[in-house]
Write an enzyme that holds these catalytic residues in place. Structure first.
Site, PDB file in Angstrom:
ATOM      1  N   TYR A  28       0.871  -1.174   0.000  1.00 38.32           N
ATOM      2  CA  TYR A  28       0.000   0.000   0.000  1.00 38.32           C
ATOM      3  C   TYR A  28       0.909   1.225   0.000  1.00 38.32           C
ATOM      4  CZ  TYR A  28      -4.279   2.505   1.443  1.00 38.32           C
ATOM      5  OH  TYR A  28      -5.349   3.347   1.503  1.00 38.32           O
TER       6      TYR A  28
ATOM      7  N   ARG B 143      -6.116  10.214 -10.938  1.00 36.84           N
ATOM      8  CA  ARG B 143      -5.521  10.888  -9.767  1.00 36.84           C
ATOM      9  C   ARG B 143      -5.014   9.816  -8.807  1.00 36.84           C
ATOM     10  NH1 ARG B 143      -5.724  10.063  -5.028  1.00 36.84           N
ATOM     11  NH2 ARG B 143      -7.684  10.793  -4.167  1.00 36.84           N
TER      12      ARG B 143
ATOM     13  N   LYS C 252      -5.822  -1.986  -2.749  1.00 33.71           N
ATOM     14  CA  LYS C 252      -6.979  -1.735  -1.865  1.00 33.71           C
ATOM     15  C   LYS C 252      -7.707  -3.049  -1.583  1.00 33.71           C
ATOM     16  CE  LYS C 252      -7.099   2.909  -1.538  1.00 33.71           C
ATOM     17  NZ  LYS C 252      -7.252   3.723  -0.336  1.00 33.71           N
TER      18      LYS C 252
ATOM     19  N   GLU D 108     -12.209   4.760  -6.719  1.00 31.77           N
ATOM     20  CA  GLU D 108     -10.917   5.060  -6.119  1.00 31.77           C
ATOM     21  C   GLU D 108     -10.047   5.870  -7.070  1.00 31.77           C
ATOM     22  OE1 GLU D 108     -10.187   3.579  -2.847  1.00 31.77           O
ATOM     23  OE2 GLU D 108      -8.771   5.251  -2.970  1.00 31.77           O
ATOM     24  N   ASP D 109      -9.528   6.953  -6.586  1.00 29.56           N
ATOM     25  CA  ASP D 109      -8.530   7.746  -7.303  1.00 29.56           C
ATOM     26  C   ASP D 109      -8.975   8.197  -8.701  1.00 29.56           C
ATOM     27  OD1 ASP D 109      -7.245   7.306  -4.965  1.00 29.56           O
ATOM     28  OD2 ASP D 109      -5.372   6.594  -5.811  1.00 29.56           O
TER      29      ASP D 109
ATOM     30  N   ASP E 120     -14.088   6.173  -1.879  1.00 32.92           N
ATOM     31  CA  ASP E 120     -13.137   6.055  -0.776  1.00 32.92           C
ATOM     32  C   ASP E 120     -12.438   7.379  -0.478  1.00 32.92           C
ATOM     33  OD1 ASP E 120     -11.639   4.596   1.103  1.00 32.92           O
ATOM     34  OD2 ASP E 120     -10.008   4.318  -0.342  1.00 32.92           O
ATOM     35  N   ASP E 121     -12.099   8.122  -1.530  1.00 32.25           N
ATOM     36  CA  ASP E 121     -11.342   9.364  -1.334  1.00 32.25           C
ATOM     37  C   ASP E 121     -12.203  10.454  -0.708  1.00 32.25           C
ATOM     38  OD1 ASP E 121      -8.855   8.430  -2.634  1.00 32.25           O
ATOM     39  OD2 ASP E 121     -10.218   8.191  -4.318  1.00 32.25           O
TER      40      ASP E 121
ATOM     41  N   ASN F 116      -0.645  11.588   0.028  1.00 31.67           N
ATOM     42  CA  ASN F 116       0.155  10.385  -0.234  1.00 31.67           C
ATOM     43  C   ASN F 116       0.817  10.480  -1.602  1.00 31.67           C
ATOM     44  OD1 ASN F 116      -0.754   9.015   2.141  1.00 31.67           O
ATOM     45  ND2 ASN F 116      -2.709   8.685   1.109  1.00 31.67           N
TER      46      ASN F 116
ATOM     47  N   ASN G  28      -5.356   7.259   7.427  1.00 29.61           N
ATOM     48  CA  ASN G  28      -5.561   6.727   6.072  1.00 29.61           C
ATOM     49  C   ASN G  28      -6.886   5.971   6.013  1.00 29.61           C
ATOM     50  OD1 ASN G  28      -5.301   4.869   3.705  1.00 29.61           O
ATOM     51  ND2 ASN G  28      -3.339   5.929   3.566  1.00 29.61           N
TER      52      ASN G  28
HETATM   53  N1  LIG Z   1      -4.808   9.846   3.805  1.00 26.49           N
HETATM   54  C1  LIG Z   1      -5.812   9.412   3.089  1.00 26.49           C
HETATM   55  O1  LIG Z   1      -6.527   8.485   3.474  1.00 26.49           O
HETATM   56  C2  LIG Z   1      -6.103  10.040   1.779  1.00 26.49           C
HETATM   57  C3  LIG Z   1      -5.235  10.911   1.223  1.00 26.49           C
HETATM   58  N2  LIG Z   1      -5.514  11.489   0.029  1.00 26.49           N
HETATM   59  C4  LIG Z   1      -4.503  12.339  -0.544  1.00 26.49           C
HETATM   60  O2  LIG Z   1      -4.975  13.651  -0.625  1.00 26.49           O
HETATM   61  C5  LIG Z   1      -4.389  14.289  -1.744  1.00 26.49           C
HETATM   62  C6  LIG Z   1      -5.477  15.005  -2.516  1.00 26.49           C
HETATM   63  O3  LIG Z   1      -6.426  14.093  -2.968  1.00 26.49           O
HETATM   64  P1  LIG Z   1      -7.810  14.623  -3.563  1.00 26.49           P
HETATM   65  O4  LIG Z   1      -8.496  15.505  -2.619  1.00 26.49           O
HETATM   66  O5  LIG Z   1      -8.538  13.449  -4.054  1.00 26.49           O
HETATM   67  O6  LIG Z   1      -7.282  15.457  -4.809  1.00 26.49           O
HETATM   68  P2  LIG Z   1      -7.992  16.604  -5.602  1.00 26.49           P
HETATM   69  O7  LIG Z   1      -7.268  16.763  -6.853  1.00 26.49           O
HETATM   70  O8  LIG Z   1      -9.453  16.366  -5.626  1.00 26.49           O
HETATM   71  O9  LIG Z   1      -7.746  17.918  -4.685  1.00 26.49           O
HETATM   72  C7  LIG Z   1      -6.516  18.520  -4.529  1.00 26.49           C
HETATM   73  C8  LIG Z   1      -6.750  19.910  -3.990  1.00 26.49           C
HETATM   74  O10 LIG Z   1      -5.501  20.459  -3.649  1.00 26.49           O
HETATM   75  C9  LIG Z   1      -5.407  21.753  -4.196  1.00 26.49           C
HETATM   76  N3  LIG Z   1      -4.008  22.088  -4.437  1.00 26.49           N
HETATM   77  C10 LIG Z   1      -3.162  21.577  -5.331  1.00 26.49           C
HETATM   78  N4  LIG Z   1      -1.964  22.160  -5.222  1.00 26.49           N
HETATM   79  C11 LIG Z   1      -2.066  23.062  -4.251  1.00 26.49           C
HETATM   80  C12 LIG Z   1      -1.172  23.992  -3.682  1.00 26.49           C
HETATM   81  N5  LIG Z   1       0.080  24.078  -4.094  1.00 26.49           N
HETATM   82  N6  LIG Z   1      -1.620  24.784  -2.707  1.00 26.49           N
HETATM   83  C13 LIG Z   1      -2.881  24.698  -2.281  1.00 26.49           C
HETATM   84  N7  LIG Z   1      -3.777  23.830  -2.763  1.00 26.49           N
HETATM   85  C14 LIG Z   1      -3.368  23.027  -3.746  1.00 26.49           C
HETATM   86  C15 LIG Z   1      -6.223  21.685  -5.466  1.00 26.49           C
HETATM   87  O11 LIG Z   1      -6.549  23.015  -5.818  1.00 26.49           O
HETATM   88  P3  LIG Z   1      -7.431  23.381  -7.106  1.00 26.49           P
HETATM   89  O12 LIG Z   1      -8.802  22.901  -6.759  1.00 26.49           O
HETATM   90  O13 LIG Z   1      -7.336  24.854  -7.173  1.00 26.49           O
HETATM   91  O14 LIG Z   1      -6.833  22.665  -8.248  1.00 26.49           O
HETATM   92  C16 LIG Z   1      -7.396  20.856  -4.993  1.00 26.49           C
HETATM   93  O15 LIG Z   1      -8.341  21.659  -4.343  1.00 26.49           O
HETATM   94  C17 LIG Z   1      -3.651  13.212  -2.507  1.00 26.49           C
HETATM   95  O16 LIG Z   1      -2.292  13.303  -2.234  1.00 26.49           O
HETATM   96  C18 LIG Z   1      -4.175  11.928  -1.940  1.00 26.49           C
HETATM   97  O17 LIG Z   1      -3.198  10.925  -1.929  1.00 26.49           O
HETATM   98  C19 LIG Z   1      -6.686  11.270  -0.628  1.00 26.49           C
HETATM   99  C20 LIG Z   1      -7.589  10.400  -0.119  1.00 26.49           C
HETATM  100  C21 LIG Z   1      -7.339   9.667   1.110  1.00 26.49           C
HETATM  101  C1  LIG Z   2      -5.283   6.724   0.579  1.00 24.64           C
HETATM  102  C2  LIG Z   2      -5.942   7.096  -0.640  1.00 24.64           C
HETATM  103  O1  LIG Z   2      -7.003   6.609  -0.958  1.00 24.64           O
HETATM  104  C3  LIG Z   2      -5.330   8.070  -1.498  1.00 24.64           C
HETATM  105  O2  LIG Z   2      -4.296   8.617  -1.157  1.00 24.64           O
HETATM  106  O3  LIG Z   2      -5.885   8.310  -2.564  1.00 24.64           O
HETATM  107 MG   LIG Z   3      -7.506   6.916  -2.968  1.00 25.56          MG
END
Ligand SMILES: NC(=O)C1=CN([C@@H]2O[C@H](COP(=O)(O)OP(=O)(O)OC[C@H]3O[C@@H](n4cnc5c(N)ncnc54)[C@H](OP(=O)(O)O)[C@@H]3O)[C@@H](O)[C@H]2O)C=CC1
Ligand SMILES: CC(=O)C(=O)O
Ligand SMILES: [Mg+2]
Length: 648
Positions: free
Chosen positions: A196, A249, A267, A339-340, A362-363, A504, A548
């Site tokens: 993972y 993504r 997953k 997912e993603d 999941d996200d 991540n 996570n």
């Molecule tokens: N720990 C966990 O369980 C999980 C972790 N994640 C992690 O979260 C991260 C984001 O995932 P997700 O929300 O799906 O992605 P998205 O693409 O949906 O969202 C990313 C967000 O970050 C913003 N962003 C990008 N660059 C910057 C920056 N330099 N400064 C400020 N804001 C910024 C984007 O802005 P804009 O909208 O303006 O483009 C957007 O709003 C990933 O790394 C993923 O691995 C996700 C799911 C679960």
């Molecule tokens: C953990 C997870 O689902 C992600 O980073 O997208």
């Molecule tokens: Mg994910």
């Protein structure tokens, strides 16, 4: 007794998998001289007439067809070539004459050794080696599964490069599934980072180069119009959970196209190891509509469609065909975990199919549930209720807005205030700065509820100073964005700042555990999406938690499955959060943890599953009736065990 060539088809038939023979037949072992492990054309799979057409109505304990006959083998016909009867005219065929590429192997046990579901390697007993034609195919020694685990861990620990460990684990999964799961379950904290995050991220980036054997189901634009057929190519029929990505993504690594397959595979191995769902009930799927990743498009080892991403109707139609085919093939109670996906599709897919399918993102939802659990647990350190806190997110996408919405829902329910009111203490920053009302017209729909009145602010540190959050959450996918100044400001504003770096893999984490503890002078309550080792700071050891969604989705999915639930409801997410938060013990709090250790994850998942199922019954969404009395015990007892079976 003699075997005879089967008519015109060759068959590798595992009847247990086809559900023609759910249980091994009694006394099967002394039945037969021949087993025919065969490659079996789909057109024949569903028919029990098959057996009689083969001259047999019996199967062996592994589900292979048993052919028994006293018929004298046919006399060699005159068209014998090379001393062997050319029944199918294959030897006589010229290059331009098509022939059927079938293969028929007399039972030897060789196929058993290569069947990942049944293979036990050196753990086959002497008796099994005799009964299943394995003698000579294995060296003489017989070892236990425990010793195999020990040996495999020894091997894995010798690999210095994480990707080598990943490849060794995937190889094991494809050669000896039970050993893979025993290893993973018994060494979960050590091996989670291998199968993972973070290693799976690197594996996806290099998937084409390290690709040995396909895992999961690849559905590309080329399969348009044939998705139902493609689903039927999958060898397992009783699917309960599908994890599907379109690779756009992948973690915080961007568009990895078809190579995102590592994510559904990873997953789903957690669904089994952490949540106890049978591996044969899990189906990883990658929808390949192309990629906009130029590097991959130019990579000679790239395994996906070499074209830019299909969008609009072409994309929606493929997804719709997939969703329809899934329901048609597996029914209404199969969990479909998105997912993603990139956020421009993720929210729409969830909204579109949330009313017709058992879908879960999941996200958006799993992440929300895990973070809410961590925050509920963190109240022990910071006091008060969630309504007393002020939240600031860096990142306003799936994870950020998903978490924000669930926090608001929890506050609204607990404090009996309208949702809009509860949202007012939650602020988000995206790539353009703080989301404020003056931006409302130009932002995506999922950000609009968070556009509060405030003057525009560009930089995160200025937003921290202006909003004065007690909780800072990173969901930006961009590493090192929680700078020293940001963390120090949080520590100036709060005695115990809560800082969650959720992005991540590790390279994208907003800050490291060490930075969070050092810059806050040991006062931060910290957790991260990818694991960090414990940190020593001024003589004290801090154990960072792993925030996570892996804490939630396996138990959540199990709860849906065991109750036969037909739709996901937000209250189930809240129930899962509460179940997780409750499992924090005094010993965990003493180390600064807001998530329990993963080593107890199966118990944790059973508790989550029970709560989710209970909520489903309460909401009238469960179809498995009557409701089992003790749901947690029911969850525990239904979990897959990776121990070997002994074969007749
Ligand atoms: N720990 C966990 O369980 C999980 C972790 N994640 C992690 O979260 C991260 C984001 O995932 P997700 O929300 O799906 O992605 P998205 O693409 O949906 O969202 C990313 C967000 O970050 C913003 N962003 C990008 N660059 C910057 C920056 N330099 N400064 C400020 N804001 C910024 C984007 O802005 P804009 O909208 O303006 O483009 C957007 O709003 C990933 O790394 C993923 O691995 C996700 C799911 C679960
Ligand atoms: C953990 C997870 O689902 C992600 O980073 O997208
Ligand atoms: Mg994910």
């Amino acid at each position: 007794m003699a075997s005879f060539p089967i008519d015109h088809h060759s068959i590798a038939l595992d009847l247990t998998k086809l559900n023609l023979c759910p249980k091994p037949l009694p006394h099967a072992s002394d039945m037969l001289p021949f087993r025919l492990p065969v490659v079996f054309p789909r057109s024949l799979r569903t028919s029990s007439r098959l057996l009689s057409s083969l001259g047999s109505n019996r199967v062996d304990p592994n589900g292979s067809v048993l052919i028994e006959t006293t018929t004298t083998p046919p006399e060699p016909s005159p068209d014998v070539t090379g001393g062997v009867q050319d029944v199918y005219g294959e030897d006589a065929a010229t290059e331009d004459m098509p022939i059927t590429p079938w293969s028929l192997s007399v039972a030897s046990g060789y196929t058993l050794l290569r069947d990942p579901h049944h293979n036990k390697g050196l753990a086959f007993s002497q008796r099994e080696r005799d009964a299943h034609y394995l003698r000579g195919l294995l060296p003489p020694t017989v070892i236990s599964q425990d010793l195999q685990v020990k040996k495999m861990m020894h091997t894995l620990r010798h690999y210095q490069v994480p990707l080598q460990r990943y490849m060794a684990m995937m190889d094991l999964q494809e050669t000896n599934e039970r050993l893979f799961y025993k290893l993973l379950i018994e060494n979960v904290e050590e091996l989670l980072p291998v199968v993972y995050t973070p290693t799976v991220g690197e594996a996806c980036q290099k998937y084409g180069s390290i690709f040995l054997r396909p895992q999961g189901l690849f559905i590309s634009l080329k399969e348009k119009g044939k998705i139902l057929e493609v689903l039927r190519n999958w060898p397992e029929k009783n699917i309960q959970v599908i994890v599907v990505t379109d690779g756009e993504r992948i973690l915080g690594l961007g568009d990895l196209g078809c190579q995102g397959m590592g994510i559904p595979v990873g997953k789903l191995s957690l669904y089994t190891a952490l949540g106890g769902v049978r591996p044969s009930a899990c189906l990883p799927v990658t929808i390949d509509v192309g990629t906009n990743n130029e590097k991959l498009l130019n990579d000679e080892f790239y395994i996906g469609l070499r074209q830019r991403r299909a969008t609009g109707e072409e994309y929606s139609e493929l997804m719709h065909e997939f969703m329809t085919a899934v329901k048609q093939n597996y029914g209404e109670k199969v969990v479909i975990q998105f997912e993603d996906f990139a956020n421009h599709n993720a929210f729409d897919l969830l909204a579109k199919y949330g009313t017709t399918h058992l879908v879960f993102n999941d996200d958006i939802q799993g992440t929300a549930s895990v973070v809410l659990a961590g925050l509920l647990a963190a109240l022990k350190f910071v006091g008060g209720s969630l309504a007393n806190h002020r939240f600031l997110f860096l990142g306003a996408g799936e994870a950020g807005t998903g978490i924000a919405e669930l926090i608001a829902l929890e506050i609204s329910k607990k404090s009996q205030i309208p949702l809009e009111e509860a949202r007012k203490n939650i602020w988000l920053v995206d790539s353009k700065g703080l989301i404020v009302s003056s931006r409302k017209e130009s932002i995506q729909h999922f950000k609009k509820p968070w556009a509060h009145d405030h003057k525009p602010i560009k930089e995160l540190v200025d937003a921290v100073k202006a909003i004065k959050p007690t909780v800072l959450i990173g969901t930006s996918g961009v590493g090192q964005t929680f700078t020293q100044e940001v963390v120090e400001t949080m520590a100036e504003l709060n005695e115990k700042p809560i800082i969650l770096s959720l992005s991540n893999p590790t390279s994208q984490s907003e800050c490291t555990a060490e930075q969070a503890y050092t810059w806050s002078k040991g006062r931060a309550i910290f957790a991260s999406g990818s694991p960090f080792a414990p940190v020593e700071y001024e003589g004290k050891t801090f154990v960072p938690g792993q925030a996570n969604n892996a804490y939630i989705f396996p138990g959540f999915g199990l709860g849906l499955i065991m109750s036969g639930t037909i739709r996901v409801h937000d209250d189930m997410l809240l129930a899962a959060s509460e179940a997780l938060a409750e499992q924090l013990m005094e010993e965990h709090y003493e180390k600064g943890m807001i998530f329990p250790p993963f080593r107890n994850i199966r118990k944790i998942s059973a508790r989550i599953a029970a709560r989710v199922a209970a909520k489903a019954y309460e909401l009238g969404l469960a179809t498995r009736l009557p409701q089992p009395k003790e749901l947690e015990k029911c969850a525990e007892s239904s979990m897959y065990s990776p121990s070997y079976h002994s074969y007749r």
